[in-house]
Design an enzyme around this catalytic site. Sequence first.
Site, mmCIF file in Angstrom:
data_model
loop_
_atom_site.group_PDB
_atom_site.id
_atom_site.type_symbol
_atom_site.label_atom_id
_atom_site.label_comp_id
_atom_site.label_asym_id
_atom_site.label_seq_id
_atom_site.Cartn_x
_atom_site.Cartn_y
_atom_site.Cartn_z
ATOM 1 N N LYS A 193 0.848 -1.208 0.000
ATOM 2 C CA LYS A 193 0.000 0.000 0.000
ATOM 3 C C LYS A 193 0.875 1.247 0.000
ATOM 4 O O LYS A 193 0.685 2.165 -0.804
ATOM 5 C CB LYS A 193 -0.894 0.003 1.226
ATOM 6 C CG LYS A 193 -1.528 1.363 1.516
ATOM 7 C CD LYS A 193 -2.350 1.398 2.768
ATOM 8 C CE LYS A 193 -1.563 1.663 4.002
ATOM 9 N NZ LYS A 193 -1.324 3.073 4.330
ATOM 10 N N ASN A 194 1.868 1.288 0.887
ATOM 11 C CA ASN A 194 2.647 2.520 1.072
ATOM 12 C C ASN A 194 3.641 2.760 -0.042
ATOM 13 O O ASN A 194 4.236 3.830 -0.124
ATOM 14 C CB ASN A 194 3.338 2.509 2.441
ATOM 15 C CG ASN A 194 2.324 2.700 3.554
ATOM 16 O OD1 ASN A 194 1.156 3.001 3.271
ATOM 17 N ND2 ASN A 194 2.730 2.477 4.773
ATOM 18 N N ARG A 220 -5.366 11.007 3.204
ATOM 19 C CA ARG A 220 -4.307 11.987 3.460
ATOM 20 C C ARG A 220 -3.093 11.774 2.557
ATOM 21 O O ARG A 220 -2.302 12.687 2.352
ATOM 22 C CB ARG A 220 -3.912 12.003 4.919
ATOM 23 C CG ARG A 220 -3.375 10.718 5.478
ATOM 24 C CD ARG A 220 -3.028 10.876 6.922
ATOM 25 N NE ARG A 220 -2.577 12.203 7.247
ATOM 26 C CZ ARG A 220 -1.387 12.712 6.965
ATOM 27 N NH1 ARG A 220 -0.532 12.001 6.345
ATOM 28 N NH2 ARG A 220 -1.050 13.929 7.276
ATOM 29 N N CYS A 232 -5.110 12.652 11.854
ATOM 30 C CA CYS A 232 -5.884 11.399 11.827
ATOM 31 C C CYS A 232 -5.795 10.814 13.238
ATOM 32 O O CYS A 232 -5.248 11.431 14.142
ATOM 33 C CB CYS A 232 -5.311 10.430 10.785
ATOM 34 S SG CYS A 232 -3.761 9.732 11.286
ATOM 35 N N ARG A 283 -0.175 14.743 12.277
ATOM 36 C CA ARG A 283 0.347 14.532 10.928
ATOM 37 C C ARG A 283 0.648 15.845 10.171
ATOM 38 O O ARG A 283 0.076 16.147 9.131
ATOM 39 C CB ARG A 283 -0.614 13.677 10.102
ATOM 40 C CG ARG A 283 -1.119 12.417 10.774
ATOM 41 C CD ARG A 283 -0.059 11.377 11.052
ATOM 42 N NE ARG A 283 0.513 10.758 9.892
ATOM 43 C CZ ARG A 283 -0.035 9.722 9.237
ATOM 44 N NH1 ARG A 283 -1.184 9.230 9.638
ATOM 45 N NH2 ARG A 283 0.583 9.194 8.182
ATOM 46 N N PRO A 284 1.520 16.689 10.671
ATOM 47 C CA PRO A 284 1.847 17.945 9.967
ATOM 48 C C PRO A 284 2.530 17.683 8.624
ATOM 49 O O PRO A 284 2.992 16.557 8.357
ATOM 50 C CB PRO A 284 2.795 18.636 10.938
ATOM 51 C CG PRO A 284 3.394 17.549 11.746
ATOM 52 C CD PRO A 284 2.359 16.495 11.873
ATOM 53 N N ILE A 285 2.591 18.712 7.789
ATOM 54 C CA ILE A 285 3.305 18.564 6.498
ATOM 55 C C ILE A 285 4.369 19.647 6.338
ATOM 56 O O ILE A 285 4.817 19.946 5.229
ATOM 57 C CB ILE A 285 2.315 18.616 5.300
ATOM 58 C CG1 ILE A 285 1.563 19.948 5.264
ATOM 59 C CG2 ILE A 285 1.369 17.426 5.306
ATOM 60 C CD1 ILE A 285 0.888 20.218 3.931
ATOM 61 N N ASP A 286 4.803 20.229 7.475
ATOM 62 C CA ASP A 286 5.799 21.313 7.412
ATOM 63 C C ASP A 286 7.085 20.887 6.699
ATOM 64 O O ASP A 286 7.674 21.672 5.945
ATOM 65 C CB ASP A 286 6.102 21.830 8.812
ATOM 66 C CG ASP A 286 6.575 20.725 9.750
ATOM 67 O OD1 ASP A 286 5.933 19.651 9.782
ATOM 68 O OD2 ASP A 286 7.595 20.914 10.419
ATOM 69 N N ASP A 298 4.648 0.870 12.004
ATOM 70 C CA ASP A 298 3.441 0.217 11.477
ATOM 71 C C ASP A 298 3.293 -1.220 11.941
ATOM 72 O O ASP A 298 2.278 -1.852 11.639
ATOM 73 C CB ASP A 298 3.445 0.249 9.939
ATOM 74 C CG ASP A 298 3.299 1.644 9.406
ATOM 75 O OD1 ASP A 298 3.528 1.849 8.204
ATOM 76 O OD2 ASP A 298 2.983 2.549 10.197
ATOM 77 N N ILE A 301 7.564 7.410 16.937
ATOM 78 C CA ILE A 301 7.257 8.128 15.693
ATOM 79 C C ILE A 301 5.982 8.958 15.804
ATOM 80 O O ILE A 301 5.971 10.140 15.478
ATOM 81 C CB ILE A 301 7.130 7.134 14.494
ATOM 82 C CG1 ILE A 301 8.361 6.236 14.393
ATOM 83 C CG2 ILE A 301 6.833 7.893 13.202
ATOM 84 C CD1 ILE A 301 9.622 6.948 13.943
ATOM 85 N N ARG A 321 -8.332 -0.366 4.297
ATOM 86 C CA ARG A 321 -7.385 0.567 3.697
ATOM 87 C C ARG A 321 -6.013 -0.074 3.508
ATOM 88 O O ARG A 321 -5.192 0.413 2.746
ATOM 89 C CB ARG A 321 -7.227 1.799 4.575
ATOM 90 C CG ARG A 321 -8.550 2.469 4.883
ATOM 91 C CD ARG A 321 -8.370 3.768 5.530
ATOM 92 N NE ARG A 321 -7.681 4.691 4.609
ATOM 93 C CZ ARG A 321 -7.611 5.989 4.824
ATOM 94 N NH1 ARG A 321 -8.120 6.515 5.915
ATOM 95 N NH2 ARG A 321 -6.990 6.790 3.970
#
Length: 428
Positions: free
Chosen positions: A22-23, A99, A123, A128-131, A314, A336, A406
């Site tokens: 998936k990832n 996301r 989530c 879950r930032p995207i900086d 995970d 994490i 998912r």
Amino acid sequence: MDQIVIRGGHTLKGRIPISGAKNSALTLLPCALLTDEPLTLRNLPRLADVDGFGHLLNQFGISTTIEGSNPGDFGRVMTARANKITSTVAPYDIVRKMRASILVLGPMLARAGEATVSLPGGCAIGNRPIDLHLKALEALGAEIELAAGYVKAVAPNKGRLPGGDYTFPVVSVGATENALMAAVLASGTSVLRNAAREPEIVDLCNCLVAMGAKIDGIGSETLTIEGVADLHGATYRVMSDRIEAGSYACAAIITGGELDLVGANIDEMEATVAALRETGASVEMVGDAMRVSANGRPKAITLSTAPYPGFATDMQAQFMAMLALGDGASMLTETIFENRYMHVPELARMGANIEVRGRTAVVRGVDKLVGAEVMATDLRASMSLILAGLAAEGESKVNRVYHLDRGYERLEEKLEAVGADIERVSDG
Ligand code: EPZ
């Protein structure tokens, strides 16, 4: 919403086919944006998020076709062709449900000179930032603007990014992926330091190279990308899912059984395999499969999640379920994500003895778990509840299994084939 019902206590034995990752799929699909020629991806898993990404690509004017499997693959074949881009905007109603949509930001910026993506938001496992995504793209020459819940990235004169040099302060899989996909079409050379080294990053680099990209340092923490003017189409096979394989390895151990995980790549999951062996299980390649055999009750171990090649975050929830029946007290530390223990209260309802102290969970092994009705909260938490249900006495019902869908393709089918008493009950 669907429910999965499990009647536990069956020892699992047999072969489970491992699907495409998936990832990896979620970062290979946006690569279609980087060329006007067809990109064909094989071994794509049948998952909700993969279908969702296909729908997102269609929003940009990209045509996608899906066919059945190739011989030897379990997944589907998708061909995407971005010969014309009709929109550079990823809308809120799609991004809020998936996301990983943020991974179109880099490739769209590289191809069209601009990209606008709804901010993905958090989530269940964290905010879950995207900086880091944005800082990396700025270092490559993009101008970033945040407004009304969207992020807009623009290249100079809406042309090619110049490229640049960026050191990630924190290892980030997604930010590394976005930066890589932005850098491959830059006019200059870029260097990404302290980059993520996950096998999915290697898969992305290998696919980009197959499309004509020039990348040095693949698999290392320093990636050097010499930008090229164009990329061409390619046919690329998605790697097997190391997290799915690790999850079913835990199923073998928690039920006292033996499973052959067909297509699993032991070299991509060394930390997981080392931890499985530390519990006393045996893990070895037998032909085309990774064989995992229980060796009595799992021994208690101490684990701390870390970026690859460390123990994967995970895999934390799945190991916790397995160690809930361990011989002694195990210590799991989640480094994490800040909120990745949502499975703990649900496991406790099945009789697990787990105490969370900040980022560390102390898991005191109990002699048995008892089936109960439980609630899935996020993807890997839902798998930990399935694992507990497989070993518990009596019947377990796992609600909100859309989380599970998912990341785990045909889960009931795969588990039933190796002896589990499991069924999906649809309340629709
Ligand atoms: C990817 O998420 C995976 N998702 C996750 O898998 C996985 O848990 C994670 O990598 C870590 O391995 C996909 O590949 C689709 P990160 P990602 O950026 O890219 C912080 C699953 O269960 N961070 O490596 O979002 C972040 O908050 C999913 O399959 C920033 O601070 O993870 C986290 O603490 C769950 N700023 C840490 O870095 C940023 O800009 C690692 O996150 C980005 C991340």
